[in-house]
Every structure is written in structure tokens, then in C-alpha cells.
Design a protein around this motif. Structure first.
Motif, PDB file in Angstrom:
ATOM      1  N   ALA C  38       9.270   4.727   7.188  1.00  0.00           N
ATOM      2  CA  ALA C  38       7.945   4.658   6.555  1.00  0.00           C
ATOM      3  C   ALA C  38       7.660   3.282   5.948  1.00  0.00           C
ATOM      4  O   ALA C  38       6.540   2.998   5.554  1.00  0.00           O
ATOM      5  N   VAL C  39       8.692   2.433   5.865  1.00  0.00           N
ATOM      6  CA  VAL C  39       8.527   1.127   5.207  1.00  0.00           C
ATOM      7  C   VAL C  39       7.754   0.166   6.120  1.00  0.00           C
ATOM      8  O   VAL C  39       7.991   0.123   7.335  1.00  0.00           O
ATOM      9  N   GLN C  40       6.837  -0.576   5.521  1.00  0.00           N
ATOM     10  CA  GLN C  40       6.018  -1.547   6.263  1.00  0.00           C
ATOM     11  C   GLN C  40       6.872  -2.601   6.946  1.00  0.00           C
ATOM     12  O   GLN C  40       7.869  -3.051   6.394  1.00  0.00           O
ATOM     13  N   GLY C  41       6.416  -2.996   8.129  1.00  0.00           N
ATOM     14  CA  GLY C  41       6.943  -4.198   8.759  1.00  0.00           C
ATOM     15  C   GLY C  41       8.229  -4.037   9.548  1.00  0.00           C
ATOM     16  O   GLY C  41       8.748  -5.019  10.062  1.00  0.00           O
ATOM     17  N   GLU C  45       7.260   0.474  12.865  1.00  0.00           N
ATOM     18  CA  GLU C  45       5.906   0.642  12.334  1.00  0.00           C
ATOM     19  C   GLU C  45       4.896   1.028  13.416  1.00  0.00           C
ATOM     20  O   GLU C  45       4.059   1.917  13.211  1.00  0.00           O
ATOM     21  N   GLY C  46       4.989   0.364  14.567  1.00  0.00           N
ATOM     22  CA  GLY C  46       4.050   0.632  15.655  1.00  0.00           C
ATOM     23  C   GLY C  46       4.082   2.089  16.094  1.00  0.00           C
ATOM     24  O   GLY C  46       3.042   2.724  16.312  1.00  0.00           O
ATOM     25  N   LYS C  47       5.281   2.624  16.189  1.00  0.00           N
ATOM     26  CA  LYS C  47       5.461   4.022  16.605  1.00  0.00           C
ATOM     27  C   LYS C  47       4.776   4.985  15.641  1.00  0.00           C
ATOM     28  O   LYS C  47       4.141   5.954  16.049  1.00  0.00           O
ATOM     29  N   LEU C  48       4.959   4.724  14.348  1.00  0.00           N
ATOM     30  CA  LEU C  48       4.387   5.631  13.351  1.00  0.00           C
ATOM     31  C   LEU C  48       2.869   5.527  13.326  1.00  0.00           C
ATOM     32  O   LEU C  48       2.169   6.532  13.193  1.00  0.00           O
ATOM     33  N   LYS C  49       2.352   4.305  13.470  1.00  0.00           N
ATOM     34  CA  LYS C  49       0.893   4.132  13.486  1.00  0.00           C
ATOM     35  C   LYS C  49       0.301   4.851  14.689  1.00  0.00           C
ATOM     36  O   LYS C  49      -0.751   5.497  14.593  1.00  0.00           O
ATOM     37  N   GLN C  50       0.994   4.759  15.799  1.00  0.00           N
ATOM     38  CA  GLN C  50       0.543   5.429  17.015  1.00  0.00           C
ATOM     39  C   GLN C  50       0.519   6.949  16.792  1.00  0.00           C
ATOM     40  O   GLN C  50      -0.418   7.633  17.203  1.00  0.00           O
ATOM     41  N   ALA C  51       1.543   7.447  16.119  1.00  0.00           N
ATOM     42  CA  ALA C  51       1.605   8.890  15.846  1.00  0.00           C
ATOM     43  C   ALA C  51       0.430   9.322  14.970  1.00  0.00           C
ATOM     44  O   ALA C  51      -0.189  10.366  15.220  1.00  0.00           O
ATOM     45  N   ASP C  73       4.843   1.641  -2.859  1.00  0.00           N
ATOM     46  CA  ASP C  73       3.823   0.701  -2.364  1.00  0.00           C
ATOM     47  C   ASP C  73       4.301  -0.095  -1.150  1.00  0.00           C
ATOM     48  O   ASP C  73       3.565  -0.902  -0.599  1.00  0.00           O
ATOM     49  N   LYS C  74       5.548   0.146  -0.734  1.00  0.00           N
ATOM     50  CA  LYS C  74       6.060  -0.512   0.479  1.00  0.00           C
ATOM     51  C   LYS C  74       5.810   0.336   1.732  1.00  0.00           C
ATOM     52  O   LYS C  74       6.206  -0.030   2.836  1.00  0.00           O
ATOM     53  N   VAL C  75       5.164   1.488   1.524  1.00  0.00           N
ATOM     54  CA  VAL C  75       4.973   2.422   2.631  1.00  0.00           C
ATOM     55  C   VAL C  75       3.749   2.030   3.467  1.00  0.00           C
ATOM     56  O   VAL C  75       2.752   1.538   2.937  1.00  0.00           O
ATOM     57  N   ILE C  76       3.824   2.239   4.759  1.00  0.00           N
ATOM     58  CA  ILE C  76       2.722   1.978   5.689  1.00  0.00           C
ATOM     59  C   ILE C  76       1.475   2.755   5.245  1.00  0.00           C
ATOM     60  O   ILE C  76       1.582   3.936   4.877  1.00  0.00           O
TER      61      ILE C  76
END
Lengths: 115, 130, 101
Positions: C38-41, C45-51, C73-76
Motif C-alpha cells: 500500500a506504500v507509495q512509490g 503501485e501500478g498493480k494496485l492502482k489498476q485494481a 500518509d505514505k499510503v497510495i
């Protein structure tokens, strides 16, 4: 787990007499530990004993570990000078081992790697 | 291993590397490795620690475990120096994949490329995996 | 809908397997070592955003995140941080729970 009871102090300890819950520690616990058992300190804890016990508690707070004897000896030498940072001095205070005995009084677990 | 060490002539120092590849808390590997390192430090060998893959998470600054009821053992990595364990190596690729840099870690480390890490591992007498 | 829990991020293929088989409208809760995803960067990250784009609700268990040195606050963006009570609520709100171990 057995209970250690002595002079108004009542705390849970493991089979070797170390505190189960480190938060149970008070100076009275150290005094009571030192007043009983095979490794009791005749005449009670002196300011020299307390200096080491307090050092151990600070060390644990900072590093979350009970130090090995040689590490403790070195650290004490750094902090208090060579006349205290040597095994002869530390064993004169805690003849059953500054690792085992002093850590127990300080409410720490048995030092890692100490048999 | 212990037999070999016993058979060694006094003063022979071997290169030991502990390879850490697991995150803390999710399994017991990280804590077990740390304890073995601390116990092993008594043997006065040439010890290195490598942090690869999820192992880099062991060194994260600012761990606060009160919410999960487990002990935060990350401060103990700062005690390694007093046990004369001073060679800590971290894999650059593992950091990068996790959006981390050496500044995110609780102790000073040497960051190595894969090639450098590979060379270092080849150079060891004993490699212990966690 | 199912509540999926995932307790690994980079290790094994738990996260990949979960995201492949979780349906739109279901919830994926990242717990234990799953919270690193879940951490940014990170490279995940791409996989989770796609989900999230396909309609999967993503949550992360905050106490596990804090224990591992990451503030919420480091979470996507878009991933919802929950506490233990929130975990229980999610379990109650879904028909069943699938744990990807």
C-alpha cells in the motif's frame, strides 16, 4: 508462571526468576530479588549495585536487549571508566555474573546467548 | 559448523555472512537471525549482514508496534556495533523496488549493487540464510 | 461480495493471485506483510492502482502499517486505512472472507 512474593512485592517470574512482564519492575522488586535466593546479596544493594542496575535499565530502554557480559563491560568502561569497566569489578558486585544476576535485578530478560 | 570451528586452530577467522530476506513481524525469521548474530558475535569471526528483498524492511526507521502487540526489536540493530558487528550491506535494487533509500534505515549501511553483493557472497566462508 | 485479505506484498504470488481473482465491487484488505504494497512509490503501485480502476475497494490495516515504520500518509491515494474495528466491520459487511496467505 510462578509468583515471586517477598516483603510486599508480588510479581510474576519465569522458572529462572526473571520478570515475566518487564513493566512490573520497581526499585522495590530489585531490592526484594537481592534479598532472597541462593544468589542473594548480603547486606543488600549498595549504590555501586544500583549504578549497574540503572545502567542496564537504560541500556535496555535504548536497545531492547540485555547485553552480553563482554558488551556490558565495555559499555560500562566507556561510561564510567576503566576501574569499573572490567570483569573483576563487576563480578565483585554480582558474583553470580553481572549478566545473569544484575539483569534479573534490573527486571531485564536473561541476556541473549547466556546459558 | 561448530565442529569445524572447534577444529580450527586458535586465531583462524572465517568470513560469516547472514543473509536476511524476510520482513519483520510477519514471520519469525528476522528476529531469529538477529539473535543468532548476537550469540555468534561471541566467536570473534568476520561477520557481515546482508539485507536483500523484504529483509531491507527490518531496518526501517520509526517502527511502532504497540498496535500489534509485538516487541519492536529494531533498536537492537543499533547495538550490533557494540557486538563488533559493523558490516551491514543492503541491496540497492531491493531498496529501489520499495521506494526506500539508506536514509530510511535505522543504522548506517553500505548500499551495494547486485554485482557487488554477488561478489561479496562468493567471498564468504559460511553463508547463513534467513 | 467477498472480503479478500492478503498478508504478503513481494513474497510468493499472494498479491498477484488475489488481484487476478478479486471481482469488481469486492474488497481487498492488506494486512501483516501485505501492507507494504500500500506504500507509495514501490514497484507494486501500478498493480494496485489498476485494481482500484477496475472497481476493487482497497484497504490497509493501519496498526500493521505503523508497526513496520510507515505512517498512513505514505499510503497510495484511494486506499482506505482501517483499524481493527474497521477490519471486523469489513468482515461483517461481506458475505465471506478469503485469506490469500
Amino acid at each position: 508462571m510462578p509468583m515471586f512474593e517477598q516483603g510486599g512485592v508480588s510479581v510474576e517470574v519465569d522458572e529462572e526468576g526473571y520478570l515475566v512482564n518487564l513493566n512490573d519492575w520497581t526499585p522495590e522488586v530489585a531490592t526484594a530479588f537481592a534479598a532472597t535466593g541462593d544468589d542473594k546479596i548480603e547486606g543488600g544493594l549498595t549504590s555501586e549495585h544500583w549504578e549497574i542496575i540503572n545502567f542496564l535499565r537504560k541500556y535496555y530502554e535504548e536497545y531492547q536487549i540485555a547485553p552480553a557480559v563482554r558488551v556490558l563491560t565495555k559499555a560500562i568502561g566507556k561510561k564510567m571508566g576503566a576501574d569499573k569497566g572490567n570483569s573483576k569489578y563487576l563480578y565483585s558486585l554480582f558474583q553470580y555474573g553481572p549478566g545473569k544476576q544484575a539483569c534479573r535485578y534490573a527486571g531485564l530478560p536473561k541476556p541473549t546467548g547466556c546459558i | 559448523m561448530s565442529e569445524e570451528m572447534m577444529d580450527d586452530e586458535e586465531g583462524v577467522i572465517k568470513k560469516f555472512m547472514y543473509v536476511n530476506r524476510k520482513a519483520p513481524y510477519g514471520s519469525i525469521y528476522a528476529l531469529e537471525s538477529l539473535e543468532v548474530v548476537l550469540i555468534g558475535a561471541a566467536f570473534d569471526q568476520d561477520v557481515s549482514l546482508a539485507f536483500i528483498d523484504d529483509g531491507v524492511y527490518q531496518l526501517m526507521k520509526g517502527q511502532r508496534t504497540s498496535g500489534i502487540g509485538m516487541k519492536d526489536f529494531s533498536p537492537t540493530y543499533r547495538a550490533l556495533e557494540m557486538y563488533d558487528v559493523e558490516k551491514l550491506y543492503v541491496d540497492q535494487d531491493s531498496l529501489a523496488a520499495r521506494n526506500l533509500t539508506a536514509d530510511d534505515l535505522i543504522v548506517p549501511v553500505e548500499v551495494l549493487s547486485s554485482a557487488e553483493m554477488a561478489d561479496l557472497m562468493e567471498d564468504q566462508d559460511v553463508v547463513l540464510s534467513f | 461480495m467477498l472480503l479478500h485479505t492478503v498478508n504478503k506484498s513481494f513474497e510468493r504470488n499472494s498479491l498477484d493471485a488475489c488481484l487476478r481473482l478479486a471481482k469488481a465491487g469486492s474488497t481487498v484488505l492488506l494486512i501483516e506483510d501485505g501492507v507494504y504494497a500500500a506504500v507509495q512509490g514501490t514497484c507494486l503501485e501500478g498493480k494496485l492502482k489498476q485494481a482500484m480502476d477496475t472497481g476493487i475497494n482497497l484497504c490497509v490495516l493501519a496498526p500493521d502499517l505503523l508497526a513496520r515504520g510507515f505512517a498512513t500518509d505514505k499510503v497510495i491515494a484511494g486506499i482506505n486505512a482501517v483499524d481493527y474495528a474497521g477490519f471486523v466491520q469489513l468482515a461483517a459487511d461481506h458475505s465471506s472472507v478469503q485469506s490469500w496467505l
